[in-house]
Enzyme design. Structure first.
Site, mmCIF file in Angstrom:
data_model
loop_
_atom_site.group_PDB
_atom_site.id
_atom_site.type_symbol
_atom_site.label_atom_id
_atom_site.label_comp_id
_atom_site.label_asym_id
_atom_site.label_seq_id
_atom_site.Cartn_x
_atom_site.Cartn_y
_atom_site.Cartn_z
ATOM 1 N N THR A 1 -19.966 14.277 -25.547
ATOM 2 C CA THR A 1 -19.111 13.797 -26.336
ATOM 3 C C THR A 1 -17.483 13.612 -25.532
ATOM 4 O O THR A 1 -17.353 14.028 -24.618
ATOM 5 C CB THR A 1 -18.699 14.950 -27.344
ATOM 6 N N ARG A 2 -16.823 12.695 -26.009
ATOM 7 C CA ARG A 2 -15.617 12.576 -25.321
ATOM 8 C C ARG A 2 -14.745 11.558 -26.658
ATOM 9 O O ARG A 2 -15.249 11.580 -27.539
ATOM 10 C CB ARG A 2 -15.700 11.195 -24.470
ATOM 11 N N LYS B 1 -22.389 -4.211 -22.137
ATOM 12 C CA LYS B 1 -23.774 -4.320 -22.298
ATOM 13 C C LYS B 1 -24.134 -4.782 -23.721
ATOM 14 O O LYS B 1 -24.859 -5.588 -23.884
ATOM 15 C CB LYS B 1 -24.153 -2.628 -22.387
ATOM 16 N N LYS C 1 -15.168 2.288 -17.614
ATOM 17 C CA LYS C 1 -15.519 3.628 -18.222
ATOM 18 C C LYS C 1 -16.458 3.082 -19.310
ATOM 19 O O LYS C 1 -16.504 1.871 -19.850
ATOM 20 C CB LYS C 1 -14.087 4.287 -18.720
ATOM 21 N N TYR D 1 -11.561 14.085 -7.938
ATOM 22 C CA TYR D 1 -10.761 13.282 -8.843
ATOM 23 C C TYR D 1 -9.833 14.168 -9.358
ATOM 24 O O TYR D 1 -8.495 14.246 -9.350
ATOM 25 C CB TYR D 1 -11.233 12.187 -9.445
ATOM 26 N N ALA E 1 -7.217 14.588 -17.972
ATOM 27 C CA ALA E 1 -8.115 15.347 -18.449
ATOM 28 C C ALA E 1 -9.280 15.843 -17.703
ATOM 29 O O ALA E 1 -9.718 17.047 -17.784
ATOM 30 C CB ALA E 1 -8.775 15.039 -19.800
ATOM 31 N N GLY F 1 -11.652 5.414 -11.107
ATOM 32 C CA GLY F 1 -12.513 4.636 -11.693
ATOM 33 C C GLY F 1 -13.285 5.585 -12.700
ATOM 34 O O GLY F 1 -12.886 6.639 -12.944
ATOM 35 N N LYS G 1 -5.543 15.583 -9.046
ATOM 36 C CA LYS G 1 -4.817 15.542 -10.214
ATOM 37 C C LYS G 1 -4.189 16.960 -10.507
ATOM 38 O O LYS G 1 -2.835 16.983 -10.574
ATOM 39 C CB LYS G 1 -5.258 15.086 -11.346
ATOM 40 N N ASP H 1 0.898 -1.039 0.018
ATOM 41 C CA ASP H 1 0.066 0.054 -0.041
ATOM 42 C C ASP H 1 0.915 1.170 -0.075
ATOM 43 O O ASP H 1 1.592 1.546 0.946
ATOM 44 C CB ASP H 1 -0.727 -0.143 1.294
HETATM 45 P P1 NAD Z 1 -6.396 1.460 -12.816
HETATM 46 O O1 NAD Z 1 -7.257 1.691 -11.458
HETATM 47 O O2 NAD Z 1 -6.569 0.327 -13.310
HETATM 48 O O3 NAD Z 1 -4.753 1.305 -11.981
HETATM 49 C C1 NAD Z 1 -4.248 1.967 -10.785
HETATM 50 C C2 NAD Z 1 -3.677 1.137 -9.650
HETATM 51 O O4 NAD Z 1 -3.370 1.749 -8.841
HETATM 52 C C3 NAD Z 1 -4.668 -0.038 -9.472
HETATM 53 O O5 NAD Z 1 -4.186 -1.325 -9.632
HETATM 54 C C4 NAD Z 1 -4.735 0.124 -8.039
HETATM 55 O O6 NAD Z 1 -4.904 -1.222 -7.400
HETATM 56 C C5 NAD Z 1 -3.573 0.724 -7.646
HETATM 57 N N1 NAD Z 1 -3.567 1.369 -6.397
HETATM 58 C C6 NAD Z 1 -4.458 2.246 -5.709
HETATM 59 N N2 NAD Z 1 -4.390 2.412 -4.716
HETATM 60 C C7 NAD Z 1 -3.010 2.072 -4.210
HETATM 61 C C8 NAD Z 1 -2.395 2.140 -3.041
HETATM 62 N N3 NAD Z 1 -2.697 2.801 -2.013
HETATM 63 N N4 NAD Z 1 -1.040 1.476 -3.051
HETATM 64 C C9 NAD Z 1 -0.575 0.872 -4.113
HETATM 65 N N5 NAD Z 1 -1.369 0.854 -5.389
HETATM 66 C C10 NAD Z 1 -2.638 1.418 -5.407
HETATM 67 O O7 NAD Z 1 -6.214 2.763 -13.443
HETATM 68 P P2 NAD Z 1 -5.557 3.181 -15.040
HETATM 69 O O8 NAD Z 1 -6.563 3.193 -15.936
HETATM 70 O O9 NAD Z 1 -4.391 2.011 -15.175
HETATM 71 O O10 NAD Z 1 -4.800 4.518 -14.572
HETATM 72 C C11 NAD Z 1 -3.507 4.510 -14.387
HETATM 73 C C12 NAD Z 1 -3.263 5.981 -13.975
HETATM 74 O O11 NAD Z 1 -3.687 6.870 -15.053
HETATM 75 C C13 NAD Z 1 -4.111 6.773 -12.864
HETATM 76 O O12 NAD Z 1 -3.247 7.383 -12.108
HETATM 77 C C14 NAD Z 1 -5.248 7.342 -13.448
HETATM 78 O O13 NAD Z 1 -5.657 8.221 -12.565
HETATM 79 C C15 NAD Z 1 -4.713 7.969 -14.725
HETATM 80 N N6 NAD Z 1 -5.507 8.220 -15.907
HETATM 81 C C16 NAD Z 1 -6.219 7.076 -16.326
HETATM 82 C C17 NAD Z 1 -7.126 7.518 -17.393
HETATM 83 C C18 NAD Z 1 -7.741 6.255 -18.019
HETATM 84 O O14 NAD Z 1 -8.527 6.553 -19.010
HETATM 85 N N7 NAD Z 1 -7.651 5.103 -17.970
HETATM 86 C C19 NAD Z 1 -7.387 8.606 -17.734
HETATM 87 C C20 NAD Z 1 -6.901 9.700 -16.798
HETATM 88 C C21 NAD Z 1 -5.713 9.380 -15.986
#
Ligand code: NAD
Length: 319
Positions: free
Chosen positions: A219-220, A200, A192, A149, A119, A76, A153, A50
């Site tokens: 839109t996205r 679905k 997402k 969130y 974003a 999420g 960031k 952690d």
């Molecule tokens: P994800 O949730 O699949 O991965 C994040 C990981 O962080 C998870 O596996 C989770 O278990 C781990 N984590 C969370 N809290 C923790 C802790 N206390 N200690 C150790 N591990 C921990 O998300 P992702 O889609 O792979 O995103 C990765 C990064 O990119 C994130 O920072 C997210 O905010 C950023 N991001 C993602 C998207 C997207 O579209 N996927 C868009 C914008 C930003």
């Protein structure tokens, strides 16, 4: 061979990143609360822990890695971020991780660190129209993200930039725009839009109806995972700190996204619009800065990435 640390290596982007870094011949240590859910990690070492715990962070950041990728976050899709029910956790957990990791990286003399912003930090007032959202990097202020969130960031971007300013740390910050692909979360509330829609559609018969949050006109844009990793690699191999958008400029309505997935599935799908958590009305990446600084833009069409993703989610649904 570089020695690389990936934090959040059990997550969607982190697990794909580990695969890429390993294919390039690097030594990789991954850290996460959990192992990747859908395939075995390729990391040389994977530590379950952690990152809110400074002791654990001190243990896993024990040498001056050539590169650190900080992807761990409490995150999420809209169903997790926009209901307001997880705000305190999202802010506390992700900010604590970033504070812990960055300070330890400074003490140990880490050579280069990547931070994944989102974003979601862009001001809501520039994203009220579905057809012309503004998400250029210089439009971040005055700040008004529409979720905690996004605020976290923005705070953490500033944290990384201040370590760059005061301690000359080599930081690289990307603002990801909706990354999707196989092995991403596809059920249980943290998924997402692309994954939720693929699920679905995969679960219903030809001619059936699926529920979509909102009126479908929001839109996205969505970026395929391999493209995202290419953008990250270019950013890390540059002298540019960012923050810079890593996203696609192929903006679609959510109804159009459903239409694309339906076409891929070969099914006729009817849409029932229902109320649900939505986020901003319109959002699109603006890729002028990344084109200028890194000479990069995505190469794949949304439909191509969706086809691969749909196939993977269909397999999960039928497993
Ligand atoms: P994800 O949730 O699949 O991965 C994040 C990981 O962080 C998870 O596996 C989770 O278990 C781990 N984590 C969370 N809290 C923790 C802790 N206390 N200690 C150790 N591990 C921990 O998300 P992702 O889609 O792979 O995103 C990765 C990064 O990119 C994130 O920072 C997210 O905010 C950023 N991001 C993602 C998207 C997207 O579209 N996927 C868009 C914008 C930003």
């Amino acid at each position: 061979m570089k020695k690389i640390l990936v934090l959040g290596a059990g997550g969607f982007i982190g697990s794909h990143l580990v695969k890429r870094l390993k294919s390039e011949g690097n030594w990789v240590r991954g850290v996460d609360l959990k192992y990747p859910e859908y395939s075995k990690t390729l990391a040389d070492e994977f530590i379950i822990g952690d990152l809110r715990d400074q002791q654990l962070v001190n243990k896993v950041v024990d040498v001056p890695f050539d590169e650190i990728y900080q992807l761990a976050a409490d995150m999420g899709g809209a169903g997790y971020i926009f209901t307001g029910e997880h705000d305190a956790d999202v802010m506390h957990n992700s900010a604590t991780i970033n504070l812990n990791v960055l300070e330890r990286a400074r003490i140990i003399g880490a050579k280069k660190i990547f931070y994944s912003s989102s974003a979601c930090m862009y001001p809501a007032y520039n994203q009220t129209e579905p057809n012309n959202p503004k998400c250029s990097e210089d439009s971040a202020y005055p700040a008004q993200p529409d979720s905690e969130y996004g605020w976290e960031k923005l705070f953490s971007e500033r944290l990384y930039l201040s370590y760059n300013r005061n301690y000359k740390m080599d930081v690289h910050i990307a603002r990801f725009h909706n990354i999707f692909g196989p092995e991403g979360t596809w059920k249980d509330g943290k998924e997402k839009a692309p994954a939720a829609i693929c699920r679905k559609v995969a679960m219903v018969k030809d001619g059936a109806e699926i529920e979509i949050w909102g009126d479908g006109k929001q839109t996205r844009s969505f970026l395929y995972i391999d493209e995202c990793l290419e953008g990250v690699a270019r950013l890390m191999n540059s002298n540019f700190s960012g923050p810079v958008n890593i996203g696609s400029e192929e903006m679609v309505t959510i109804d159009k996204l459903v239409e694309m997935v339906a076409k891929i599935s070969g099914k006729e799908i009817k849409i029932k619009h229902i109320s649900g958590p939505l986020g901003v009305r319109g959002r699109n990446s603006d890729n002028k800065l990344i084109a200028k600084e890194l000479g990069w833009k995505p190469t794949k069409k949304l439909e191509d990435g969706l086809a691969v993703t749909y196939k993977w989610i269909e397999q999960q649904v039928n497993a």
